[in-house]
Design an enzyme around this catalytic site. Structure first.
Site, PDB file in Angstrom:
ATOM      1  N   HIS A  25      16.116  45.240  13.552  1.00 50.51           N
ATOM      2  CA  HIS A  25      15.234  46.392  13.379  1.00 50.51           C
ATOM      3  C   HIS A  25      16.031  47.670  13.564  1.00 50.51           C
ATOM      4  O   HIS A  25      17.077  47.689  14.226  1.00 50.51           O
ATOM      5  CB  HIS A  25      14.056  46.356  14.362  1.00 50.51           C
ATOM      6  CG  HIS A  25      14.434  46.680  15.784  1.00 50.51           C
ATOM      7  ND1 HIS A  25      14.386  47.956  16.304  1.00 50.51           N
ATOM      8  CD2 HIS A  25      14.860  45.889  16.790  1.00 50.51           C
ATOM      9  CE1 HIS A  25      14.768  47.934  17.563  1.00 50.51           C
ATOM     10  NE2 HIS A  25      15.057  46.692  17.877  1.00 50.51           N
ATOM     11  N   CYS A  26      15.551  48.736  12.950  1.00 46.07           N
ATOM     12  CA  CYS A  26      16.123  50.067  13.167  1.00 46.07           C
ATOM     13  C   CYS A  26      15.073  50.882  13.899  1.00 46.07           C
ATOM     14  O   CYS A  26      14.203  50.337  14.570  1.00 46.07           O
ATOM     15  CB  CYS A  26      16.553  50.706  11.855  1.00 46.07           C
ATOM     16  SG  CYS A  26      15.212  50.912  10.667  1.00 46.07           S
ATOM     17  N   ALA A  27      15.110  52.196  13.771  1.00 44.66           N
ATOM     18  CA  ALA A  27      14.193  53.037  14.534  1.00 44.66           C
ATOM     19  C   ALA A  27      12.753  52.902  14.085  1.00 44.66           C
ATOM     20  O   ALA A  27      11.821  53.104  14.866  1.00 44.66           O
ATOM     21  CB  ALA A  27      14.628  54.503  14.432  1.00 44.66           C
ATOM     22  N   ARG A  29      11.798  50.377  11.214  1.00 47.29           N
ATOM     23  CA  ARG A  29      11.520  49.256  10.310  1.00 47.29           C
ATOM     24  C   ARG A  29      11.967  47.920  10.879  1.00 47.29           C
ATOM     25  O   ARG A  29      13.023  47.819  11.498  1.00 47.29           O
ATOM     26  CB  ARG A  29      12.238  49.482   8.977  1.00 47.29           C
ATOM     27  CG  ARG A  29      11.620  50.526   8.097  1.00 47.29           C
ATOM     28  CD  ARG A  29      12.576  50.940   7.004  1.00 47.29           C
ATOM     29  NE  ARG A  29      13.531  51.931   7.478  1.00 47.29           N
ATOM     30  CZ  ARG A  29      14.602  52.311   6.806  1.00 47.29           C
ATOM     31  NH1 ARG A  29      14.865  51.802   5.629  1.00 47.29           N
ATOM     32  NH2 ARG A  29      15.408  53.226   7.300  1.00 47.29           N
TER      33      ARG A  29
END
Length: 461
Positions: A25-27, A29
């Protein structure tokens, strides 16, 4: 639907455990690599509560959840696929064929865990700038000379620590991503900023001299440096993994950490550091030269086309550039221009939301406009403007105009990762009125162009 139920439903709709190759995961998504993209029920996923949209990019199916929520859903989702029958291990990501976009994605994965610390540091810098301003102090009958030295030292600890030990953070995260032992990465990164080595800032100011080995290799500390620590983390983790395959289990605890740190430091100080620190400074110089082009041209270019980086999945490279700027100069020149692009998205989406006759588009566009104003543009881009095309073009123009003004006004942020309305916290100094101005211009231009030229009220997806 709670977060666990949402995670279970997502897993079901992406084809189940057997179809999930890895998850990260990113910030904002949840990013899932699947074995067969055709098994993904996109419509079903996008109809779920709390899902703001989804898209397939860079070999990943990316589900937009938003800040905060994505971490919680990931924590519920990851255990569902981390079992002996799954390929969702870290090794599966490292051993797959590497592409340019895949390399950029991994680069981004390294910085995701570090960004919250740098966000907090930027806020501390902004707040320190606010409370030490002469105009602010004058409201309570004080001047800068009245500020206690102990208070300034306390704020300096808050603002300087993360960047002083940045290589340790980068090497720790890189080891973790590439399958090494994170604590070894942390120690190897700390070695790069050891007090025994000449401080990089002092060498740069010519108040200290680098150490010279073998008559030609200049060695310094790498305070505030990113790329040498990143490459050191990759090499160090690969050294450790290779040693674990060769060394008997009975000797692993003793020999593997010893050789990993010893060989890793030799590579870092004598090969990686001298080469990649120069590369890092060169890249930074090129970007700064672009942004400093006369007549605001650099801001116009980046403000217009910077939004395309996210679509092509290479926006993570900006993390490196922003961190490098902050660590080298204390300022972030990309943030104010990039913010204009985000706010322009909000303007375009709000124009669509007000003008459209489609209840479906209204339902998506209004919350997406608010999200973009807070700095999260994925729902706006992938849910509205990019699907309608012309509003996206109008947002590029609005972002370019705002970026042009930001460049002319030489706006600079004290931190990173905050844009839009929350981004005002990075400009709590004499720049704040100009920050508000450029974003109002970007929003207004994008809104007006979308309203008059970019969208017809009966247009639909």
């Amino acid at each position: 639907m709670n977060n666990k139920e949402l995670a279970e439903k997502i897993l079901e709709l992406v084809g189940g455990n057997k179809n999930v190759k890895s998850v990260a995961h990113c910030a904002t998504r949840l990013r899932i690599i699947t074995n067969n993209k055709d098994e993904i029920d996109v419509a079903g996923i996008e109809s779920l509560e709390k899902i703001k949209g989804s898209f397939y990019n860079s070999g990943q199916y990316q589900i937009i959840l938003g800040t905060g929520l994505v971490n919680k859903v990931y924590d519920e989702f990851a255990p569902l696929v981390e079992n002996p029958g799954s390929q969702a291990s870290t090794d599966s990501q490292k051993d797959q064929k590497m592409t340019f976009q895949g390399a950029i994605r991994i680069f981004g994965d390294v910085f995701v865990p570090i960004i919250p610390v740098l966000v907090a540091t930027g806020l501390f810098m902004g707040l320190r700038g606010l409370v030490t301003q002469e105009a602010i102090l004058g409201l309570v009958g004080l001047s800068p000379s009245d500020i206690p030295q102990q208070f300034l030292l306390f704020t300096q600890i808050l603002t300087d620590t993360a960047f002083a030990f940045l290589p340790a953070l980068v090497a720790w995260s890189t080891f973790k991503i590439f399958g090494g032992t994170p604590i070894l990465g942390m120690v190897l990164g700390l070695m790069l900023v050891s007090s025994v080595l000449p401080n990089a800032y002092e060498v740069g100011q010519k108040v200290a001299d680098p150490l010279v080995f073998f008559g030609f290799i200049k060695v310094v500390g790498y305070q505030g440096s990113v790329l040498p620590a990143f490459v050191t983390g990759i090499i160090g983790s690969k050294i450790e993994r290779a040693l674990k395959r060769k060394i008997p289990d009975s000797l692993d605890l003793i020999i593997t950490p010893f050789l990993t740190l010893f060989l890793g430091l030799i590579c870092a100080l004598f090969i990686i550091g001298p080469i990649f620190h120069g590369v890092e400074l060169s890249v930074l110089h090129i970007v700064e030269s672009l942004l400093n082009l006369p007549f605001g041209i650099g801001g116009l270019i980046y403000g217009s086309f910077g939004q395309l980086l996210g679509i092509f999945g290479i926006h993570h490279i900006l993390n490196f550039l922003e961190i490098s700027m902050l660590s080298q100069t204390g300022w972030n020149m990309l943030n104010p221009i990039g913010t204009c692009g985000n706010i322009a998205q909000a303007g375009a989406v709000l124009a669509v939301a007000i003008k459209t006759t489609s209840p479906k588009i209204k339902q998506i566009a209004y919350p997406s406009a608010f999200s973009a104003a807070l700095g999260i543009t994925e729902p706006a881009v992938f849910g509205v403007t990019l699907r309608l095309v012309r509003p996206f073009v109008m947002s590029m123009i609005g972002g370019g105009v705002g970026g042009f003004l930001a460049s002319l006004l030489k706006l600079r942020a004290t931190g990173m990762a905050l844009t839009g309305i929350p981004g005002t916290l990075l400009y709590l100094n004499d720049q704040l009125p100009f920050y508000i101005l450029v974003n109002l211009v970007a929003f207004s231009v994008s809104f007006a162009l979308t309203w008059f030229f970019g969208y017809k009220k009966d247009d639909t997806f």
